[in-house]
Write a protein that holds these residues in place. Structure first.
Motif, PDB file in Angstrom:
ATOM      1  N   GLU A  54      16.080   6.282   4.929  1.00 38.31           N
ATOM      2  CA  GLU A  54      15.421   4.945   4.090  1.00 38.31           C
ATOM      3  C   GLU A  54      14.648   5.302   3.161  1.00 38.31           C
ATOM      4  OE1 GLU A  54      12.894   3.385   7.346  1.00 38.31           O
ATOM      5  OE2 GLU A  54      14.488   2.707   8.711  1.00 38.31           O
ATOM      6  N   GLU A 222      12.641  -5.568   4.547  1.00 39.47           N
ATOM      7  CA  GLU A 222      13.745  -4.241   4.082  1.00 39.47           C
ATOM      8  C   GLU A 222      14.866  -4.770   3.467  1.00 39.47           C
ATOM      9  OE1 GLU A 222      12.432  -1.589   3.654  1.00 39.47           O
ATOM     10  OE2 GLU A 222      11.059  -0.771   4.946  1.00 39.47           O
ATOM     11  N   ARG A 225      13.799  -5.864   0.043  1.00 40.18           N
ATOM     12  CA  ARG A 225      13.383  -4.823  -1.106  1.00 40.18           C
ATOM     13  C   ARG A 225      14.725  -3.974  -1.230  1.00 40.18           C
ATOM     14  NH1 ARG A 225       9.012  -0.242   0.204  1.00 40.18           N
ATOM     15  NH2 ARG A 225      10.249   0.131   2.109  1.00 40.18           N
ATOM     16  N   LEU A 238       5.323  -6.265   3.475  1.00 37.67           N
ATOM     17  CA  LEU A 238       5.740  -5.188   4.458  1.00 37.67           C
ATOM     18  C   LEU A 238       4.361  -4.534   5.168  1.00 37.67           C
ATOM     19  CD1 LEU A 238       8.840  -3.679   2.823  1.00 37.67           C
ATOM     20  CD2 LEU A 238       8.526  -4.341   5.254  1.00 37.67           C
TER      21      LEU A 238
END
Length: 308
Positions: A54, A222, A225, A238
């Motif tokens: 990630e 996420e 993003r 977040l």
């Protein structure tokens, strides 16, 4: 609190102590750490490699090495690659790392020290790095609307940007009327019509934050993003989501990232209630809030200079 130097000395003692040799335990799979998110850990013989899966707070490329080293007894000795924050700091640095393996919870606890004047969102204030086995997603977790929480069920079979925009506009109207469930349904419908819209994922995640549904919020944000890494509000929301899970370090790292990207608030504005409650006494939180206010002033000044 145990100092890093004392812990490193303890590491040497443990490594040399009889009966602590590495027993060939298979230590691999998905792990997680504050500031890193999920990572893939693999042991090959006595060598350990941890790779990013990630972006995390450092916006790491998928597969990039984070930790490399070898076990000496139950102690991992190697190197850690971190991103750095601070004036005159390089973007990344490779640091010596000493970490301890716990056969009880299979965690790795390590210490590393960035150069003077620099900090890394991957490390705690004392240079702590804690890698823990990541929990498997619960397939039984459901959203408030009775479906599965995973956004993977929202697939765009045939893109229709016009219809997606109409659903997005309707969702915003429902949001203004505080019809949370209706807004969620329309944001999700917009995504099924065009899954390239970071705005839809961002808005959906923000609604989940307002409803205190942190896991769903994090998943949507996420995705937003991944589509647009330059929007400071995504990192801020977040942070709001992670603080609802009690993850102060992750929330602070995301708040730091939001302010770096230009997140701005008016001086009279109130921060998120949970951020205020759990981080309000932290010096860094006050500093970041002050910087966000300054960002607002600078942006207002630029607007005045350019005119309406």
């Amino acid at each position: 609190m145990t100092s890093a130097s004392r812990t490193i000395g303890l590491a040497a003692f443990i490594a040399a102590a009889p009966g602590t040799a590495w027993a060939g335990v298979t230590l691999s799979g998905s792990y997680q750490a504050d500031g890193l998110g999920r990572v893939a850990l693999r042991v090959e013989g006595e060598r350990v490699v941890v790779r990013a899966t990630e972006p995390g707070a450092c916006d790491l490329a998928n597969g990039s090495p984070v930790v490399e080293g070898e076990f000496q007894g139950n102690v991992l000795v190697g190197k850690l690659t971190v991103c750095l924050r601070g004036p005159s700091c390089p973007e990344t640095e490779t640091l010596p790392l000493v970490a301890f393996y716990s056969p009880v919870d299979h965690s790795l606890t390590g210490f590393a020290r960035p150069r003077e004047g620099c900090q890394s969102p991957m490390l705690g204030r004392s240079g702590l790095l804690l890698l823990q086995p990541a929990p498997e997603p619960d397939p039984g977790t459901t959203s408030g609307r009775g479906g599965t929480s995973s956004l993977s069920r929202l697939r765009t079979e045939k893109r229709d940007p016009v219809a997606a925009k109409e659903a997005l506009d309707k969702a915003n109207r429902l949001l203004a009327a505080k019809d949370w469930s209706g807004a969620v349904a329309e944001f999700e419908r917009s995504i099924t019509l065009d899954d390239r819209s970071w705005v839809a994922f961002f808005a959906l995640g923000t609604v989940h934050v307002k409803r205190n549904r942190a896991p769903e919020a994090i998943e949507a944000l996420e995705r937003a993003r991944a589509l647009n890494k330059q929007v400071p509000g995504i990192s801020y929301q977040l942070a709001c989501a992670h603080i609802r899970l009690g993850d102060k370090q992750r929330a602070m790292a995301l708040l730091r990232q939001a302010v770096k990207l230009g997140y701005a608030i008016a001086e009279s504005s109130q921060q998120d209630d949970e951020l205020e409650r759990l981080l309000g006494s932290e010096v860094e939180f006050v500093i970041l809030t002050t910087q966000a206010v300054e960002n607002y002033r600078l942006a207002a000044g630029r607007r005045m200079q350019t005119g309406p």
